[in-house]
Design a protein around this motif. Structure first.
Motif, PDB file in Angstrom:
ATOM      1  N   LEU A 447       0.984  -1.145  -0.056  1.00 25.45           N
ATOM      2  CA  LEU A 447       0.209   0.150  -0.085  1.00 25.45           C
ATOM      3  C   LEU A 447       0.767   1.077  -0.024  1.00 25.45           C
ATOM      4  O   LEU A 447       0.572   2.335  -0.554  1.00 25.45           O
ATOM      5  N   ARG A 448       1.929   1.239   0.586  1.00 26.77           N
ATOM      6  CA  ARG A 448       2.850   2.442   0.798  1.00 26.77           C
ATOM      7  C   ARG A 448       3.800   2.544  -0.283  1.00 26.77           C
ATOM      8  O   ARG A 448       4.249   3.889  -0.611  1.00 26.77           O
ATOM      9  N   ASN A 449       3.920   1.511  -1.249  1.00 29.44           N
ATOM     10  CA  ASN A 449       4.843   1.545  -2.432  1.00 29.44           C
ATOM     11  C   ASN A 449       4.383   1.344  -3.633  1.00 29.44           C
ATOM     12  O   ASN A 449       5.019   1.805  -4.658  1.00 29.44           O
ATOM     13  N   PHE A 450       3.145   0.979  -3.892  1.00 30.96           N
ATOM     14  CA  PHE A 450       2.586   0.671  -5.179  1.00 30.96           C
ATOM     15  C   PHE A 450       1.106   1.249  -5.558  1.00 30.96           C
ATOM     16  O   PHE A 450       0.403   1.186  -4.478  1.00 30.96           O
ATOM     17  N   GLU A 451       0.776   1.351  -6.764  1.00 27.78           N
ATOM     18  CA  GLU A 451      -0.524   1.587  -7.081  1.00 27.78           C
ATOM     19  C   GLU A 451      -0.850   0.240  -7.818  1.00 27.78           C
ATOM     20  O   GLU A 451      -0.166  -0.312  -8.708  1.00 27.78           O
ATOM     21  N   LEU A 452      -1.767  -0.529  -7.401  1.00 30.51           N
ATOM     22  CA  LEU A 452      -2.251  -1.806  -7.834  1.00 30.51           C
ATOM     23  C   LEU A 452      -3.554  -1.833  -8.496  1.00 30.51           C
ATOM     24  O   LEU A 452      -4.329  -1.220  -7.952  1.00 30.51           O
ATOM     25  N   GLU A 453      -3.871  -2.809  -9.571  1.00 28.31           N
ATOM     26  CA  GLU A 453      -4.818  -2.889 -10.251  1.00 28.31           C
ATOM     27  C   GLU A 453      -5.174  -4.536 -10.529  1.00 28.31           C
ATOM     28  O   GLU A 453      -4.413  -5.024 -11.212  1.00 28.31           O
ATOM     29  N   LEU A 454      -6.519  -4.921 -10.293  1.00 27.21           N
ATOM     30  CA  LEU A 454      -6.764  -6.229 -10.500  1.00 27.21           C
ATOM     31  C   LEU A 454      -7.033  -6.282 -12.079  1.00 27.21           C
ATOM     32  O   LEU A 454      -7.810  -5.694 -12.200  1.00 27.21           O
ATOM     33  N   VAL A 455      -6.305  -7.184 -12.821  1.00 27.53           N
ATOM     34  CA  VAL A 455      -6.699  -7.070 -14.300  1.00 27.53           C
ATOM     35  C   VAL A 455      -7.328  -8.471 -14.711  1.00 27.53           C
ATOM     36  O   VAL A 455      -7.766  -8.552 -15.777  1.00 27.53           O
ATOM     37  N   SER A 456      -7.263  -9.694 -13.782  1.00 29.74           N
ATOM     38  CA  SER A 456      -8.001 -10.836 -14.000  1.00 29.74           C
ATOM     39  C   SER A 456      -9.477 -10.741 -13.375  1.00 29.74           C
ATOM     40  O   SER A 456      -9.452  -9.905 -12.380  1.00 29.74           O
ATOM     41  N   PRO A 457     -10.243 -11.565 -13.766  1.00 25.58           N
ATOM     42  CA  PRO A 457     -11.531 -11.523 -13.022  1.00 25.58           C
ATOM     43  C   PRO A 457     -11.516 -11.763 -11.591  1.00 25.58           C
ATOM     44  O   PRO A 457     -10.495 -12.597 -11.184  1.00 25.58           O
ATOM     45  N   PHE A 458     -12.394 -11.467 -10.784  1.00 23.70           N
ATOM     46  CA  PHE A 458     -12.230 -11.730  -9.241  1.00 23.70           C
ATOM     47  C   PHE A 458     -12.303 -13.213  -9.140  1.00 23.70           C
ATOM     48  O   PHE A 458     -12.979 -14.095  -9.564  1.00 23.70           O
ATOM     49  N   PRO A 459     -11.125 -13.782  -8.197  1.00 27.78           N
ATOM     50  CA  PRO A 459     -10.860 -15.168  -8.250  1.00 27.78           C
ATOM     51  C   PRO A 459     -11.994 -16.049  -7.710  1.00 27.78           C
ATOM     52  O   PRO A 459     -12.759 -15.508  -6.909  1.00 27.78           O
ATOM     53  N   GLU A 460     -11.855 -17.483  -8.266  1.00 28.36           N
ATOM     54  CA  GLU A 460     -13.026 -18.239  -7.748  1.00 28.36           C
ATOM     55  C   GLU A 460     -12.347 -19.116  -6.425  1.00 28.36           C
ATOM     56  O   GLU A 460     -10.879 -18.977  -6.612  1.00 28.36           O
ATOM     57  N   ILE A 461     -13.048 -19.889  -5.849  1.00 29.79           N
ATOM     58  CA  ILE A 461     -12.543 -20.554  -4.673  1.00 29.79           C
ATOM     59  C   ILE A 461     -12.027 -22.243  -5.387  1.00 29.79           C
ATOM     60  O   ILE A 461     -12.797 -22.875  -6.178  1.00 29.79           O
ATOM     61  N   ASP A 462     -10.879 -22.528  -4.997  1.00 25.57           N
ATOM     62  CA  ASP A 462     -10.301 -23.968  -5.225  1.00 25.57           C
ATOM     63  C   ASP A 462     -10.776 -24.844  -4.331  1.00 25.57           C
ATOM     64  O   ASP A 462      -9.888 -25.096  -3.529  1.00 25.57           O
ATOM     65  N   TRP A 463     -11.783 -25.240  -4.537  1.00 26.39           N
ATOM     66  CA  TRP A 463     -12.493 -26.324  -3.324  1.00 26.39           C
ATOM     67  C   TRP A 463     -11.621 -27.636  -3.313  1.00 26.39           C
ATOM     68  O   TRP A 463     -11.784 -28.360  -2.385  1.00 26.39           O
TER      69      TRP A 463
END
Ligand code: HEM
Length: 487
Positions: A447-463
């Motif tokens: 948080l203090r050192n980077f700007e971040l952006e999620l580019v893949s879809p919101f992850p699913e659960i690996d049941w």
């Protein structure tokens, strides 16, 4: 005449006995049967298996609305009774080991952790070994671990370029194993033997399969590799331990704590026990923490409101403490704490906790129904299901870290066992503070050192994983940008 009256009284006695027996069967037997938990319907023998193989959470989602918070699944010759929700699960968490034990149900860990530790020893010895864990994770120790966590994070992210795209899941997994190596396994492993030791841990990890739960000693290649890896790890640690002892060297890590630990009778730990306890620590904390740090990131990057809130908190702390990040600064991060806790509510990596019951007990549901659970059952509860109960958590599918803030405290209002991602009671997680500090240290740096952006879809659960985590990659675009107090 005398014979006649004897005949009559015998006859009367017989009739009375039959009436009493009928009364018993009419009132008592059906009543006690009524108190047995309902069974999950299915074909006999393999019915339960088919339901279970679909995934325990899918089974719970189907059965809970039909059967309620207490029910039994027949799996081959075993009865598994589920206790879902804080109203019925208190006994699960609080019962003494003589009533509900872990030893039998967690036996499958023995070939991984090795002989003489944790589930391979009597409860009295195990309790002492858990005391070693408690001592190794005390605040004064955590303070020095945090410094190592912070410097590992700085070092790791310094290798990222000015901008780029990464699989956050892979990156955090990697960083957490490096940090765990440093804090738990010690300097020798972290500095010189990291590649060898992490390859061996990889083999241990791959040797714990769903089939291993039922047949831990099945002669399959994965188990053979597991056994060889454990032997090699034992050799590596034996060398490190004896070189520390002969040089009278002492370090600030869990390895040192275990070397210095003593049983009540004064006996010091053996090299094999130290190795086994370290493996247990790594297994308890590695995947669980890296999965939680990935979910935390995925939620923050999809929820601007909370991303801004954690950034704001960082700015305030930077204003107050400058660049200092240590145990006490991390302890002040309440907003980040709630964001991690909420990710963990929605995605507890340990989805099912088990015990083996050695005595009959009763539970009362919140509707007031009483059930008697006979000894011999396996007893289960599920953090993944119970953490989403809508009578405990408002709008339970929503990512809402504020549900834990003062005034709402949804994790407490229904009692101690409302929020069970870390278990609770007698066997509650001993590594919870360590895990939060580690995840906070990583996210503080990001948080203090980077700007971040999620580019893949919101992850699913690996049941399908033993420790349930994130399915596939979690691609994140980053740009180096220092967070500024005046922004
Ligand atoms: C997000 C990270 C973590 C999660 C979600 C987690 C979860 C849990 C849960 C659910 C239990 C209870 C198991 C049961 O009742 O059957 C447990 C127990 C335990 N955990 Fe953790 N854990 C985490 C991190 C750690 C770490 C980092 C360590 C050590 C370094 C650790 C050490 C232990 C130990 C020793 C126990 C056994 C306690 C006992 O049986 O008395 N855990 N953990």
């Amino acid at each position: 005449m005398e014979i006649d009256s004897r005949f009559l009284s015998t006859g009367l006695l017989l009739v009375a006995t039959i009436i009493v027996a009928k009364l018993i069967s009419a009132f008592i037997v059906p009543k006690s049967r009524k108190r047995v938990p309902p069974f999950v319907k299915g074909w006999p023998l393999i019915g339960g298996l088919v339901r279970f193989l679909k995934g325990p959470i899918f089974m719970l989602r189907e059965e809970y609305p039909k059967l309620g918070s207490v029910f039994t699944l027949k799996l081959f010759h075993k009865n598994i009774t589920f206790l879902i929700g804080p109203e019925v699960s208190a006994h699960f968490f609080k019962a003494p080991e003589t009533d509900l034990s872990q030893q039998e149900v967690y036996q499958f860990n023995v070939p991984t952790f090795g002989p003489g530790v944790v589930f391979d020893v009597d409860y009295s010895v195990r309790q002492e070994q858990f005391r070693f864990f408690t001592e190794a994770l005390r605040v004064n120790k955590l303070k020095s671990y945090v410094n190592q966590m912070v410097s590992e994070a700085e070092d790791y992210f310094s290798k990222w370029g000015p901008s780029g795209e990464v699989d956050l899941k892979y990156e955090l997994e990697h960083l957490i194993i490096l940090t765990a190596s440093r804090c738990l396994l010690g300097r020798e492993v972290r500095d010189k033997l990291f590649d060898d030791v992490s390859a061996l841990f990889h083999d241990l990890d791959n040797g714990m399969l769903p089939i291993s739960v039922l047949f831990p000693y099945l002669p399959i290649p994965a188990h053979k590799r597991r056994d060889q890896a454990r032997k090699k790890l034992a050799e590596i640690f034996a060398t490190i331990i004896s070189s520390r002892k002969s040089a009278s060297k002492s370090e600030d890590d869990m390895l040192q704590c275990f070397i210095d630990s003593k049983y009540k009778d004064g006996r010091p730990t053996t090299e094999a026990e130290v190795t086994g306890l370290l493996i247990a620590a790594l297994f308890a904390g590695q995947h669980t923490s890296s999965i939680t740090s990935t979910w935390t990131g995925a939620y923050l990057l999809c929820n601007n409101q909370y991303l801004s809130a954690v950034q704001e908190e960082q700015k305030q702390l930077m204003e107050k403490h400058g660049d200092r990040v240590d145990h006490d600064v991390l302890a002040e991060m309440d907003v980040l704490y709630r964001c991690i806790k909420e990710a963990l509510r929605l995605h507890p990596p340990l989805i099912m906790l088990l015990r083996s019951s050695h005595s009959d007990f009763s539970v009362t549901t919140r509707e007031g129904k009483e059930y008697d659970i006979p000894k011999g059952h396996i007893i289960a509860t599920s953090p993944a299901f119970a953490n989403r109960l809508d009578h405990i958590f408002k709008d339970p599918e929503k990512y809402d870290p504020d549900r834990f803030s003062l005034g709402r405290e949804e994790d407490k209002v229904a009692g101690a066992f409302s929020y069970i991602s870390f278990g609770g009671g007698r066997h509650g997680c001993l590594g919870e503070p360590f895990a939060y500090l580690q995840i906070k240290a990583i996210w503080t740096h990001l948080l203090r050192n980077f700007e971040l952006e999620l580019v893949s879809p919101f992850p699913e659960i690996d049941w399908n994983a033993m420790v349930v985590g994130v399915k596939g990659k979690v691609m994140v675009r980053y740009k180096r940008k220092a967070l500024s107090v005046n922004q």
